[in-house]
Design a protein around this motif. Structure first.
Motif, mmCIF file in Angstrom:
data_model
loop_
_atom_site.group_PDB
_atom_site.id
_atom_site.type_symbol
_atom_site.label_atom_id
_atom_site.label_comp_id
_atom_site.label_asym_id
_atom_site.label_seq_id
_atom_site.Cartn_x
_atom_site.Cartn_y
_atom_site.Cartn_z
ATOM 1 N N PRO A 1 3.886 9.469 -19.635
ATOM 2 C CA PRO A 1 2.672 9.420 -20.462
ATOM 3 C C PRO A 1 1.454 9.085 -19.612
ATOM 4 O O PRO A 1 1.558 8.375 -18.606
ATOM 5 N N LEU A 2 0.297 9.576 -20.036
ATOM 6 C CA LEU A 2 -0.927 9.373 -19.272
ATOM 7 C C LEU A 2 -1.256 7.896 -19.108
ATOM 8 O O LEU A 2 -1.669 7.462 -18.027
ATOM 9 N N TRP A 3 -1.064 7.111 -20.156
ATOM 10 C CA TRP A 3 -1.445 5.700 -20.084
ATOM 11 C C TRP A 3 -0.649 4.967 -19.006
ATOM 12 O O TRP A 3 -1.173 4.090 -18.319
ATOM 13 N N PHE A 4 0.626 5.346 -18.834
ATOM 14 C CA PHE A 4 1.455 4.697 -17.831
ATOM 15 C C PHE A 4 1.008 5.088 -16.421
ATOM 16 O O PHE A 4 0.975 4.250 -15.507
ATOM 17 N N PHE A 5 0.652 6.360 -16.246
ATOM 18 C CA PHE A 5 0.140 6.799 -14.950
ATOM 19 C C PHE A 5 -1.167 6.089 -14.623
ATOM 20 O O PHE A 5 -1.414 5.731 -13.462
ATOM 21 N N GLU A 6 -2.000 5.865 -15.634
ATOM 22 C CA GLU A 6 -3.261 5.166 -15.422
ATOM 23 C C GLU A 6 -3.024 3.745 -14.911
ATOM 24 O O GLU A 6 -3.760 3.253 -14.055
ATOM 25 N N TRP A 7 -1.981 3.105 -15.417
ATOM 26 C CA TRP A 7 -1.638 1.769 -14.932
ATOM 27 C C TRP A 7 -1.237 1.828 -13.461
ATOM 28 O O TRP A 7 -1.679 1.015 -12.659
ATOM 29 N N ILE A 8 -0.387 2.786 -13.125
ATOM 30 C CA ILE A 8 0.042 2.940 -11.735
ATOM 31 C C ILE A 8 -1.163 3.206 -10.835
ATOM 32 O O ILE A 8 -1.278 2.643 -9.733
ATOM 33 N N PHE A 9 -2.061 4.059 -11.299
ATOM 34 C CA PHE A 9 -3.233 4.418 -10.504
ATOM 35 C C PHE A 9 -4.124 3.195 -10.263
ATOM 36 O O PHE A 9 -4.599 2.970 -9.142
ATOM 37 N N ALA A 10 -4.359 2.406 -11.308
ATOM 38 C CA ALA A 10 -5.210 1.222 -11.176
ATOM 39 C C ALA A 10 -4.598 0.220 -10.205
ATOM 40 O O ALA A 10 -5.311 -0.375 -9.376
ATOM 41 N N ILE A 11 -3.295 0.027 -10.279
ATOM 42 C CA ILE A 11 -2.620 -0.899 -9.363
ATOM 43 C C ILE A 11 -2.714 -0.389 -7.926
ATOM 44 O O ILE A 11 -2.916 -1.162 -6.986
ATOM 45 N N VAL B 1 -5.143 1.508 -6.649
ATOM 46 C CA VAL B 1 -6.518 1.286 -6.185
ATOM 47 C C VAL B 1 -6.717 -0.186 -5.825
ATOM 48 O O VAL B 1 -7.342 -0.524 -4.808
ATOM 49 N N GLY B 2 -6.179 -1.072 -6.649
ATOM 50 C CA GLY B 2 -6.281 -2.499 -6.361
ATOM 51 C C GLY B 2 -5.601 -2.871 -5.057
ATOM 52 O O GLY B 2 -6.125 -3.670 -4.273
ATOM 53 N N ALA B 3 -4.422 -2.281 -4.798
ATOM 54 C CA ALA B 3 -3.715 -2.553 -3.549
ATOM 55 C C ALA B 3 -4.504 -2.055 -2.350
ATOM 56 O O ALA B 3 -4.572 -2.719 -1.309
ATOM 57 N N SER B 4 -5.115 -0.886 -2.486
ATOM 58 C CA SER B 4 -5.937 -0.344 -1.398
ATOM 59 C C SER B 4 -7.157 -1.222 -1.141
ATOM 60 O O SER B 4 -7.551 -1.451 0.010
ATOM 61 N N GLY C 1 0.810 -1.216 0.000
ATOM 62 C CA GLY C 1 0.000 0.000 0.000
ATOM 63 C C GLY C 1 0.843 1.266 0.000
ATOM 64 O O GLY C 1 0.556 2.210 -0.740
ATOM 65 N N SER C 2 1.888 1.288 0.824
ATOM 66 C CA SER C 2 2.768 2.460 0.884
ATOM 67 C C SER C 2 3.503 2.658 -0.430
ATOM 68 O O SER C 2 3.641 3.798 -0.911
ATOM 69 N N ALA C 3 3.965 1.564 -1.016
ATOM 70 C CA ALA C 3 4.672 1.659 -2.294
ATOM 71 C C ALA C 3 3.745 2.159 -3.391
ATOM 72 O O ALA C 3 4.133 3.005 -4.225
ATOM 73 N N ALA C 4 2.514 1.658 -3.399
ATOM 74 C CA ALA C 4 1.544 2.077 -4.413
ATOM 75 C C ALA C 4 1.202 3.559 -4.264
ATOM 76 O O ALA C 4 1.116 4.288 -5.255
ATOM 77 N N PHE C 5 1.008 3.999 -3.024
ATOM 78 C CA PHE C 5 0.698 5.407 -2.789
ATOM 79 C C PHE C 5 1.867 6.294 -3.211
ATOM 80 O O PHE C 5 1.674 7.334 -3.857
ATOM 81 N N GLY C 6 3.076 5.881 -2.862
ATOM 82 C CA GLY C 6 4.250 6.653 -3.268
ATOM 83 C C GLY C 6 4.390 6.727 -4.777
ATOM 84 O O GLY C 6 4.777 7.771 -5.325
ATOM 85 N N ALA C 7 4.065 5.627 -5.447
ATOM 86 C CA ALA C 7 4.154 5.608 -6.913
ATOM 87 C C ALA C 7 3.147 6.564 -7.531
ATOM 88 O O ALA C 7 3.446 7.238 -8.529
ATOM 89 N N VAL C 8 1.938 6.646 -6.950
ATOM 90 C CA VAL C 8 0.919 7.564 -7.467
ATOM 91 C C VAL C 8 1.371 9.008 -7.280
ATOM 92 O O VAL C 8 1.232 9.840 -8.185
ATOM 93 N N VAL C 9 1.904 9.326 -6.101
ATOM 94 C CA VAL C 9 2.378 10.693 -5.845
ATOM 95 C C VAL C 9 3.486 11.061 -6.829
ATOM 96 O O VAL C 9 3.477 12.144 -7.426
#
Length: 211
Positions: A29-39, A41-44, A9-17
């Motif tokens: 690129p937006l598509w790559f950020f969207e992947w990070i964001f989806a992962i 949300v899944g971790a949360s 969870g901490s790693a995912a949040f840090g990656a989003v920030v």
């Protein structure tokens, strides 16, 4: 498992920030950020479902992440950020509040009051007020989640729905405070919105609630 979930969870949040910062300066690129964001949300979701005691929490979170990423890959107009989080959070809110209203179950708000242990459940009128609040939160969560899903999948709706979603989120935050003030004045309740927020923020709270 809780330690692993905390790390993920901490790693995912840090990656989003970090992704938000890189996206803002045009370095991602937006598509790559969207992947990070989806992962993220899944971790949360994995952590939240685990606190509720759902045995298939990991499978559910992986399934949601895979479905979101597949939709993003197949239909370019799908926008996961921030709509996926809006959908998951608000539909989750709608579920937990409506489930507590089923026959034989205790409304979520009354469960939280019991955990805070500041005063008994109160009068019949107050308990009716609590049930009304649970219906209201279930309705607001359902509406916000549904609108988030529409905005996520239909690009043409975002010009209208983005302001509506912002207003609904702000309304929920405002009503959370106002409803506590009303209950204190009308029913002489000792609970404050800050006390309730602190209790809700504790992971162990969700482990003992009947969801």
């Amino acid at each position: 498992m809780n330690h692993l979930q905390g790390i993920v969870g901490s790693a995912a949040f840090g990656a989003v920030v970090m992704g938000v910062l890189l996206l803002a300066v045009g370095a991602m690129p937006l598509w790559f950020f969207e992947w990070i964001f989806a992962i993220s949300v899944g971790a949360s979701l994995w952590g939240a479902l685990s606190r509720f005691g759902v045995p298939s929490a990991a499978i559910c979170s992986l399934g949601l992440t895979a479905l979101a990423l597949a939709a993003r890959a197949i239909w370019p107009e799908v926008r996961l950020s921030p709509y996926l989080a809006i959908c998951v959070i608000n539909l989750g809110v709608a579920y937990v509040f409506s489930r507590g209203l089923q026959p034989g179950r205790t409304p979520l708000i009354l469960q939280l009051i019991k955990l805070m242990g500041q005063a008994p459940d109160g009068s019949t009128a107050f308990r009716r007020f609590v049930r009304g609040q649970c219906w209201l939160w279930a309705g607001l969560g359902s509406l916000t989640g549904l609108l988030g899903l529409i905005a996520m999948t239909w690009s043409g709706s975002r010009g209208l729905l983005d302001p509506a979603l912002t207003a609904l989120v702000l309304l929920q935050l405002l009503w959370f405070v106002v409803s506590h003030i009303y209950a204190r004045r009308r029913y002489h309740r000792p609970e404050t919105w800050l006390c309730t927020l602190r209790v809700m923020a504790r992971p162990k709270t969700w482990a003992v609630l009947e969801i």
